[in-house]
Design an enzyme around this catalytic site. Structure first.
Site, PDB file in Angstrom:
ATOM      1  N   SER A   5      10.598  -8.341   3.336  1.00  0.00           N
ATOM      2  CA  SER A   5       9.275  -8.867   3.656  1.00  0.00           C
ATOM      3  C   SER A   5       9.005  -8.616   5.140  1.00  0.00           C
ATOM      4  CB  SER A   5       9.165 -10.342   3.294  1.00  0.00           C
ATOM      5  OG  SER A   5      10.301 -11.042   3.700  1.00  0.00           O
ATOM      6  N   LEU A   6       7.856  -9.029   5.596  1.00  0.00           N
ATOM      7  CA  LEU A   6       7.440  -8.726   6.965  1.00  0.00           C
ATOM      8  C   LEU A   6       7.234  -9.997   7.769  1.00  0.00           C
ATOM      9  CD1 LEU A   6       4.764  -5.966   6.259  1.00  0.00           C
ATOM     10  CD2 LEU A   6       6.817  -5.638   7.628  1.00  0.00           C
ATOM     11  N   GLU A  41      -0.323   1.161  10.545  1.00  0.00           N
ATOM     12  CA  GLU A  41      -1.028   1.431   9.295  1.00  0.00           C
ATOM     13  C   GLU A  41      -1.747   0.185   8.810  1.00  0.00           C
ATOM     14  OE1 GLU A  41       2.463   3.025   7.461  1.00  0.00           O
ATOM     15  OE2 GLU A  41       2.832   1.230   6.293  1.00  0.00           O
ATOM     16  N   LYS A  43      -2.741  -2.877   6.634  1.00  0.00           N
ATOM     17  CA  LYS A  43      -1.973  -3.692   5.700  1.00  0.00           C
ATOM     18  C   LYS A  43      -2.900  -4.034   4.542  1.00  0.00           C
ATOM     19  CE  LYS A  43       1.074  -7.637   5.299  1.00  0.00           C
ATOM     20  NZ  LYS A  43       0.398  -8.343   4.197  1.00  0.00           N
ATOM     21  N   ARG A  64       7.348  -6.791  -6.610  1.00  0.00           N
ATOM     22  CA  ARG A  64       8.317  -7.197  -5.606  1.00  0.00           C
ATOM     23  C   ARG A  64       9.129  -8.420  -6.042  1.00  0.00           C
ATOM     24  NH1 ARG A  64       7.859 -10.557  -1.387  1.00  0.00           N
ATOM     25  NH2 ARG A  64       9.416 -10.321   0.224  1.00  0.00           N
ATOM     26  N   GLU A 100       1.628   0.051  -2.352  1.00  0.00           N
ATOM     27  CA  GLU A 100       0.783  -1.097  -2.617  1.00  0.00           C
ATOM     28  C   GLU A 100      -0.245  -0.738  -3.699  1.00  0.00           C
ATOM     29  OE1 GLU A 100       1.701  -3.625  -0.508  1.00  0.00           O
ATOM     30  OE2 GLU A 100       0.107  -5.086  -0.795  1.00  0.00           O
ATOM     31  N   LYS A 217       5.278  -0.178  12.771  1.00  0.00           N
ATOM     32  CA  LYS A 217       6.649   0.227  12.421  1.00  0.00           C
ATOM     33  C   LYS A 217       7.197   1.162  13.479  1.00  0.00           C
ATOM     34  CE  LYS A 217       5.542  -0.098   7.518  1.00  0.00           C
ATOM     35  NZ  LYS A 217       5.378   0.545   6.200  1.00  0.00           N
ATOM     36  N   LYS A 241      -2.044  -9.880  11.525  1.00  0.00           N
ATOM     37  CA  LYS A 241      -3.154 -10.231  10.640  1.00  0.00           C
ATOM     38  C   LYS A 241      -4.492 -10.236  11.382  1.00  0.00           C
ATOM     39  CE  LYS A 241      -0.715 -11.338   6.857  1.00  0.00           C
ATOM     40  NZ  LYS A 241      -0.526 -12.655   6.281  1.00  0.00           N
TER      41      LYS A 241
HETATM   42  O1  D41 Z   1      -0.042  -2.223   3.200  1.00  0.00           O
HETATM   43  C1  D41 Z   1       0.838  -3.051   3.043  1.00  0.00           C
HETATM   44  N1  D41 Z   1       0.553  -4.204   2.428  1.00  0.00           N
HETATM   45  C2  D41 Z   1       2.231  -2.825   3.536  1.00  0.00           C
HETATM   46  C3  D41 Z   1       3.246  -3.673   3.138  1.00  0.00           C
HETATM   47  C4  D41 Z   1       2.553  -1.746   4.387  1.00  0.00           C
HETATM   48  N2  D41 Z   1       1.594  -0.875   4.803  1.00  0.00           N
HETATM   49  N3  D41 Z   1       3.809  -1.561   4.824  1.00  0.00           N
HETATM   50  C5  D41 Z   1       4.813  -2.382   4.451  1.00  0.00           C
HETATM   51  N4  D41 Z   1       6.059  -2.156   4.913  1.00  0.00           N
HETATM   52  C6  D41 Z   1       7.067  -2.955   4.568  1.00  0.00           C
HETATM   53  C7  D41 Z   1       8.436  -2.687   5.110  1.00  0.00           C
HETATM   54  C8  D41 Z   1       8.375  -2.352   6.584  1.00  0.00           C
HETATM   55  C9  D41 Z   1       9.337  -3.892   4.929  1.00  0.00           C
HETATM   56  C10 D41 Z   1       9.032  -1.533   4.362  1.00  0.00           C
HETATM   57  C11 D41 Z   1       4.564  -3.487   3.575  1.00  0.00           C
HETATM   58  C12 D41 Z   1       5.683  -4.285   3.237  1.00  0.00           C
HETATM   59  N5  D41 Z   1       6.911  -4.009   3.741  1.00  0.00           N
HETATM   60  C13 D41 Z   1       5.620  -5.447   2.359  1.00  0.00           C
HETATM   61  N6  D41 Z   1       4.725  -5.691   1.425  1.00  0.00           N
HETATM   62  C14 D41 Z   1       5.016  -6.863   0.838  1.00  0.00           C
HETATM   63  C15 D41 Z   1       6.129  -7.367   1.397  1.00  0.00           C
HETATM   64  C16 D41 Z   1       6.515  -6.484   2.363  1.00  0.00           C
END
Ligand code: D41
Length: 251
Positions: A5-6, A41, A43, A64, A100, A217, A241
């Protein structure tokens, strides 16, 4: 491979602290860093899924769940038009892709119009609509909902060499036929992160999907590995956020 998770940051101060934390950790490990390169990027406000391809064929897709164990939604995922069922011959023998699933704003509006016309309940937001659609017991129902997919990472790779950066991984995924968000950008240091955060916020309303923030990242996979993770969150990534969107309505 568990789905991590993040952690979140909520302000420019916390964003700066993230960059300092990352640099300090690397310095303590004897890695000299001046300015770090990050990928920024959008979210997506959707559902994280993991897709397993064997010899270029989608064999399993899961939600997940708790990060270790999710729901098998393979049949439903197969109905998503932009999600490749078969990869080109250049694809590796084993590939696990993270991404996603979401519903575009216009597909959400259309679904709710149709729901109203049928006298069925409408959905509160695209995320709920996407979640409800992916969890249908009958994949014929999912097929009638227009879901979209964007890939954001490679969790496992066999039969090919892993790219060296996140940016290269996304380019590789694109070459294998996965939809990648076109708003991903590489930036330098905390100043670059803050600029990208504001720039994407300005585009937010005109984008075809709902975003709840951006994800930062560390671009270099070798540095990601040095940083590692803390229980369930990587130290090399964080979500920032946006404030919740407000609108007026007549009650
Ligand atoms: O667009 C997203 N919701 C998103 C979720 C994203 N662009 N990158 C993500 N990267 C990660 C890691 C860095 C842990 C591989 C994520 C998520 N995690 C994530 N989505 C739900 C839990 C974590």
């Amino acid at each position: 491979v568990p789905m991590l998770s993040l952690n979140n940051v909520f302000s420019q101060t916390e964003l700066d602290a993230f960059d300092v934390r990352v640099s300090t950790l690397l310095q303590k490990q004897g890695i000299a860093v001046s300015t770090l390169t990050y990928c920024v990027e959008p979210k997506f406000d959707g559902l994280a899924v993991s897709l397993l391809y064997q010899n270029g064929v989608l064999v399993q897709g899961a939600t997940r769940g708790d990060g270790q164990r999710g729901e098998d939604v393979t049949e439903n995922l197969r109905t998503i038009r932009s999600l490749p069922l078969r990869l080109p011959p250049t694809a590796p023998t084993l590939l696990e892709v993270r991404g996603e699933v979401l519903m575009l704003k216009h597909d959400f509006a259309r679904l709710n119009t149709e729901q109203l016309a049928r006298g069925q309940k409408t959905f509160i937001n695209p995320r709920n609509a996407a979640a409800g659609s992916l969890r249908q017991l009958d994949s014929k129902m999912t097929a009638q909902r227009r879901l979209s997919f964007f890939a954001y990472g490679i969790a496992r790779l066999e039969g090919d060499t892993m790219p060296e950066t996140h940016e290269q991984a996304l380019q590789q995924l694109r070459q294998w036929g996965f939809p990648i968000c076109e708003h991903v950008q590489c930036v330098q240091g905390a100043a670059g992160l803050w600029q990208a955060y504001q720039q994407i916020e300005q585009q937010r309303d005109s984008l075809p999907y709902e975003l709840d923030g951006v994800v930062y990242k560390v671009n270099d996979f070798a540095l990601q590995q040095q940083l590692g993770f803390r229980t369930r969150e990587p130290r090399w990534a964080v979500a920032h956020k946006y404030p919740a969107q407000e609108a007026l309505t007549v009650v």
